[in-house]
Design a protein around this motif. Structure first.
Motif, short mmCIF file in Angstrom:
data_model
loop_
_atom_site.label_atom_id
_atom_site.label_comp_id
_atom_site.label_asym_id
_atom_site.label_seq_id
_atom_site.Cartn_x
_atom_site.Cartn_y
_atom_site.Cartn_z
N THR A 205 85.86 58.90 10.73
CA THR A 205 87.22 58.79 10.19
C THR A 205 88.21 58.61 11.33
O THR A 205 89.11 57.76 11.26
N ASN A 209 90.60 55.48 12.03
CA ASN A 209 92.04 55.61 12.22
C ASN A 209 92.49 55.00 13.54
O ASN A 209 93.55 54.37 13.61
N TYR A 366 91.39 58.54 -4.84
CA TYR A 366 90.26 57.67 -4.53
C TYR A 366 88.97 58.28 -5.07
O TYR A 366 88.87 59.48 -5.23
N SER A 369 87.23 61.76 -3.96
CA SER A 369 88.21 62.67 -3.39
C SER A 369 88.87 63.40 -4.54
O SER A 369 88.88 62.91 -5.67
N ASP A 381 97.29 52.81 3.67
CA ASP A 381 95.82 52.68 3.70
C ASP A 381 95.40 51.23 3.45
O ASP A 381 94.51 50.71 4.11
N ASP A 385 95.04 50.10 7.40
CA ASP A 385 93.67 50.48 7.70
C ASP A 385 92.66 49.53 7.06
O ASP A 385 91.48 49.59 7.36
N THR A 386 93.12 48.65 6.19
CA THR A 386 92.18 47.74 5.54
C THR A 386 92.49 46.27 5.86
O THR A 386 91.70 45.58 6.50
N THR A 447 84.61 52.62 7.28
CA THR A 447 85.80 53.40 6.90
C THR A 447 86.33 52.97 5.54
O THR A 447 86.84 53.77 4.78
N ASN A 450 84.20 54.59 3.00
CA ASN A 450 84.42 56.02 3.04
C ASN A 450 85.77 56.39 2.44
O ASN A 450 85.88 57.28 1.60
N LYS A 451 86.80 55.65 2.84
CA LYS A 451 88.15 56.02 2.40
C LYS A 451 88.34 55.84 0.90
O LYS A 451 88.77 56.75 0.20
N PHE A 452 87.98 54.69 0.40
CA PHE A 452 88.29 54.40 -1.00
C PHE A 452 87.21 54.84 -1.98
O PHE A 452 87.48 55.05 -3.15
#
Ligand code: PFF
Length: 455
Positions: A205, A209, A366, A369, A381, A385-386, A447, A450-452
């Motif tokens: 993560t 970032n 998400y 989460s 995000d 980040d995308t 990521t 993982n994030k979404f």
């Protein structure tokens, strides 16, 4: 219609560095550093900037300069219409970034006024401050108004001239604040936290970032440098310019850490970091300095932030404007005001997402989460980040497989006759085809999932 251009090499470098140096360096960088293990994050960030991002910077500038076109038109002009989705994604991403950026810049502008009035108590009221919607709208509109005014004057008379005044002022203010910060008691603890790495904090993560931060901070992956590159003449040495832009950006992020951490540690204030960091902690620090010094240092600090922000918002607005001017022959002034207005509208949900309106404050959860996130964080995000790292990845694919490295070399060597056959050429070519796609692609993918999706 004559197309704009930068009047000097320095003008281009200042404008592009101005775009790079922004809230990302002074507002976002410190809280990413504190979440990511201090220097451990810093080292990763530096690696990403110099090793992964540098070849992408060079490619974007080269594509812009070769075609003399905006982020979308550039791909058409090289004969690869199918690939102009990279530019389209870039324009969309720029619009999204500018929509929330203007809100945060509005907070900053409002804070200048609060500091001038000596209202240090604001640090306890940050929550209600950002929910004072009238105020937030007022300052965001004002910020967008100044941005649009600069962009409407054109590349040389607007963007370049503003950068030539604002960037040197920014550097002077930073140096003054560092000297001041280092004389504060216990400042050394801040420096230690900042510069001694805690590698145990590094995980995927944090790496994701750091990558997002590198792209965001360098204004990379959304065609900003294609656009600015299109206003540069072929005598310009792209490698040198790219190196100077990267060094300035990284240098200022690094230096702002030398202001922020000594300030925080010498004040003894406990902070959880996060986006509120400078807004909640700093006024308290300024208050401890006593009335006059506090007002002086506090307003200087937020003026610094406003200067940094406006050279970035200018470049963000220029990307869609340049597209409308080039492709649809719409008059610059007209395009500027229309786009600025639309972006302000798109920013409204971000402005309303700070607690008062539940719909926007708990906008989405998400997969995998439990905690819903607010609209502004969602847009950050998606864009930073995308879309940015993905855009960067697609640029490396495009250069390697479609435009071809020999054309990249050709364009770079126009202002740099020794380039062909040099070690730098070998490095850029190797990196753009192997290192960047591999590392960029995998960190991005991991990521993203993982994030979404919590995978
Ligand atoms: N680089 C800017 C910052 O660090 O604040 C943000 C940014 C500006 C991103 C312009 C993208 C861009 F095109």
């Amino acid at each position: 219609m004559k197309r704009g251009s930068f009047n000097s090499k320095l003008g281009f470098i200042l404008a592009a560095s101005g775009s790079a140096v922004g809230l990302g360096n002074i507002w976002k960088f410190p809280f990413e550093v504190s979440n990511g293990g201090g220097a451990a994050f810093l080292i990763m960030y530096l690696f990403f900037c110099f090793i992964l991002c540098f070849p992408v910077i060079v490619s974007e500038i080269a594509i812009g300069r070769k075609t003399k076109k905006n982020a979308i038109g550039a791909f058409n002009s090289l004969g690869h219409r199918n690939w102009n989705f990279i530019g389209k994604m870039g324009v969309l991403c720029g619009v999204l970034i500018l929509s929330f950026y203007t809100v945060v810049a509005g907070w900053v502008l409002g804070y200048v006024v609060e500091m001038v009035n000596g209202n240090f108590d604001i640090s306890n009221n940050f929550g209600s401050y950002v929910n004072n919607i009238q105020n937030v709208f007022l300052y965001s509109i004002l910020f967008m108004f100044f941005t649009a005014l600069i962009v409407s004057r054109g590349v040389e008379k607007g963007i370049e001239r503003a950068a030539k005044i604002l960037m040197p002022s920014l550097i002077i203010i930073i140096l003054m604040l560092i000297i001041y910060a280092l004389t504060l008691p216990n400042s050394i603890d801040g420096i230690i936290f900042y510069l001694v790495p805690d590698f145990s904090q590094i995980n995927l993560t944090v790496a994701g970032n750091a990558l997002g931060q590198a792209f965001f901070s360098l204004s990379l992956g959304m065609g900003m440098l294609i656009t600015y590159g299109s206003y540069v003449d072929s005598k310009n040495n792209i490698i040198n310019s790219a190196a100077l832009i990267t060094l300035t950006d990284v240098g200022i992020a690094f230096l702002s850490g030398l202001i922020i951490f000594p300030f925080i540690f010498s004040s003894g204030i406990e902070t959880e970091g996060g986006p509120g960091l400078i807004f909640q902690v700093f006024p308290k620090i300024f208050e401890n300095l006593g009335d006059t010094t506090g007002v002086l240092v506090g307003s200087t600090f937020f003026i610094l932030l406003s200067f940094a922000a406006i050279t970035s918002t200018v470049s963000l607005l220029e990307v869609p404007v340049s597209y409308l001017v080039d492709e649809y022959k719409i008059n610059r002034k007209y395009s500027v005001w229309i786009v600025a207005f639309i972006i302000l509208l798109i920013g409204i949900p971000s402005a309303l997402s700070q607690g008062k309106y539940e719909f926007f404050s708990q906008f989405i959860t998400y997969f995998g989460s439990e905690k819903p996130i607010d609209f502004m964080t969602f847009i950050i995000d998606v864009s930073n980040d995308t879309l940015l790292p993905f855009g960067g990845f697609m640029i490396t694919m495009y250069v390697t497989y479609i435009w071809r490295k020999k054309n990249l070399s050709e364009e770079i060597s126009r202002g740099n006759p020794d380039y062909k056959g040099s070690a730098v050429e070998k490095y850029i070519n190797f990196s753009i085809s192997y290192v960047c796609p591999l590392i960029l692609g995998s960190i991005f993918l991991i990521t993203f999932l993982n994030k979404f999706f919590g995978i």
